[in-house]
Design a protein around this motif. Structure first.
Motif, short mmCIF file in Angstrom:
data_model
loop_
_atom_site.label_atom_id
_atom_site.label_comp_id
_atom_site.label_asym_id
_atom_site.label_seq_id
_atom_site.Cartn_x
_atom_site.Cartn_y
_atom_site.Cartn_z
N ILE A 111 53.64 32.90 49.97
CA ILE A 111 52.92 33.46 48.82
C ILE A 111 52.33 32.35 47.96
O ILE A 111 51.18 32.42 47.54
N ASN A 112 53.13 31.32 47.70
CA ASN A 112 52.63 30.22 46.85
C ASN A 112 51.44 29.52 47.48
O ASN A 112 50.48 29.18 46.79
N SER A 113 51.47 29.30 48.78
CA SER A 113 50.33 28.62 49.42
C SER A 113 49.13 29.55 49.57
O SER A 113 47.99 29.12 49.52
N LEU A 114 49.36 30.84 49.73
CA LEU A 114 48.29 31.80 49.97
C LEU A 114 47.64 32.28 48.66
O LEU A 114 46.42 32.26 48.52
N LEU A 115 48.47 32.70 47.71
CA LEU A 115 47.96 33.35 46.51
C LEU A 115 48.16 32.57 45.21
O LEU A 115 47.55 32.89 44.19
N GLY A 116 49.08 31.59 45.25
CA GLY A 116 49.38 30.86 44.01
C GLY A 116 50.28 31.68 43.11
O GLY A 116 50.94 32.63 43.54
N LYS A 117 50.30 31.33 41.84
CA LYS A 117 51.12 32.06 40.87
C LYS A 117 50.44 33.37 40.50
O LYS A 117 49.21 33.45 40.48
N PRO A 118 51.24 34.41 40.19
CA PRO A 118 50.64 35.69 39.80
C PRO A 118 49.69 35.50 38.61
O PRO A 118 49.96 34.73 37.70
N ASN A 119 48.57 36.21 38.63
CA ASN A 119 47.60 36.12 37.55
C ASN A 119 47.46 37.43 36.77
O ASN A 119 46.60 37.55 35.92
N ASP A 120 48.29 38.40 37.11
CA ASP A 120 48.24 39.71 36.46
C ASP A 120 49.68 40.15 36.20
O ASP A 120 50.21 41.03 36.88
N ASN A 121 50.33 39.44 35.27
CA ASN A 121 51.74 39.63 34.96
C ASN A 121 52.58 39.18 36.16
O ASN A 121 52.68 37.99 36.39
N VAL A 122 53.14 40.10 36.94
CA VAL A 122 53.92 39.71 38.12
C VAL A 122 53.17 40.03 39.42
O VAL A 122 53.73 39.98 40.50
N ARG A 123 51.91 40.34 39.28
CA ARG A 123 51.07 40.69 40.43
C ARG A 123 49.87 39.75 40.50
O ARG A 123 49.66 38.92 39.62
N TRP A 124 49.07 39.96 41.52
CA TRP A 124 47.83 39.22 41.68
C TRP A 124 46.68 40.22 41.67
O TRP A 124 46.77 41.29 42.26
N HIS A 125 45.62 39.86 40.99
CA HIS A 125 44.40 40.68 41.00
C HIS A 125 43.22 39.71 41.05
O HIS A 125 42.98 38.96 40.11
N PHE A 126 42.52 39.73 42.16
CA PHE A 126 41.37 38.85 42.35
C PHE A 126 40.12 39.71 42.22
O PHE A 126 39.80 40.51 43.10
N ARG A 127 39.46 39.58 41.07
CA ARG A 127 38.23 40.33 40.80
C ARG A 127 37.07 39.55 41.40
O ARG A 127 36.88 38.39 41.10
N ARG A 128 36.34 40.23 42.25
CA ARG A 128 35.24 39.55 42.95
C ARG A 128 33.99 40.41 42.84
O ARG A 128 33.95 41.51 43.37
N SER A 129 33.00 39.91 42.15
CA SER A 129 31.79 40.70 41.91
C SER A 129 30.96 40.90 43.17
O SER A 129 30.30 41.92 43.32
N ALA A 130 30.96 39.95 44.08
CA ALA A 130 30.12 40.05 45.28
C ALA A 130 30.75 40.92 46.36
O ALA A 130 30.10 41.25 47.34
N SER A 131 32.01 41.27 46.20
CA SER A 131 32.71 42.02 47.23
C SER A 131 33.74 42.92 46.55
O SER A 131 33.71 43.11 45.35
N PHE A 132 34.68 43.43 47.29
CA PHE A 132 35.74 44.27 46.75
C PHE A 132 36.84 43.41 46.13
O PHE A 132 37.00 42.25 46.48
N ASP A 133 37.59 43.99 45.20
CA ASP A 133 38.72 43.29 44.61
C ASP A 133 39.89 43.28 45.59
O ASP A 133 40.00 44.16 46.45
N ILE A 134 40.76 42.28 45.42
CA ILE A 134 41.99 42.17 46.19
C ILE A 134 43.15 42.21 45.19
O ILE A 134 43.11 41.53 44.17
N LYS A 135 44.17 43.01 45.51
CA LYS A 135 45.38 43.07 44.68
C LYS A 135 46.57 42.81 45.58
O LYS A 135 46.54 43.12 46.78
N ALA A 136 47.62 42.24 45.00
CA ALA A 136 48.83 41.98 45.78
C ALA A 136 50.04 42.03 44.86
O ALA A 136 49.93 41.77 43.66
N TRP A 137 51.17 42.37 45.43
CA TRP A 137 52.44 42.33 44.71
C TRP A 137 53.56 42.22 45.72
O TRP A 137 53.37 42.43 46.91
#
Length: 156
Positions: A111-137
């Motif tokens: 997880i640390n090498s792939l996504l880094g530290k959570p950016n949405d409290n304890v989750r990940w949310h990658f907002r991408r205007s050119a494509s769809f968003d990615i979320k992870a937990w």
């Protein structure tokens, strides 16, 4: 007449570029899934997936089911199980993967090498205007990664 012709061509070009911008490609997923999953990508059709992965479908008895699950049991490696989710309507796109790790240390490292530290409290949310968003937990020894595709379950 030239003005109308120009406007028609502009409209056609806009429609074609919008259509191509909505199609998902392996590039849209690159960097969000571990390298061993490089042949699959969010938005790929079930038909494409079945050409790449030989995984059994999990049969669900619930008539309200809006998802098709494919579960891959693993005897070796860092995962005990990998579950792939596809929407049942339309193009039935691949929109979610659940990676069930053998142990938490391996999970934390990946997880640390792939996504880094959570950016949405304890989750990940990658907002991408050119494509769809990615979320992870994470949940216990599982990492859940989803694509917020307009035609799939997590779009709302």
């Amino acid at each position: 007449r030239d003005y109308m012709s120009s406007m028609l061509w502009c409209g056609i070009l806009l429609l074609v570029s919008f259509t191509f911008s909505q199609a998902q490609t392996p590039q849209d997923t690159k960097g969000f899934l571990p390298k061993e999953f490089k042949k699959i990508y969010f938005g790929m059709s079930l038909k494409e997936f079945r050409k790449v992965k030989k995984v059994n479908r999990k049969e669900l008895d619930d008539p309200m089911v809006f998802v098709t699950e494919y579960v891959e049991q693993r005897k070796r490696g860092k995962y005990t199980e990998v579950t792939y989710y596809f929407d049942v309507g339309g193009k039935a796109p691949f929109y979610e993967i659940v990676l069930d790790y053998r142990n938490e240390k391996v999970m934390d490292d990946e997880i640390n090498s792939l996504l880094g530290k959570p950016n949405d409290n304890v989750r990940w949310h990658f907002r991408r205007s050119a494509s769809f968003d990615i979320k992870a937990w994470r949940y216990e020894t599982k990492l859940i990664i989803i694509a917020v595709l307009p035609e799939a379950a997590w779009s709302n």
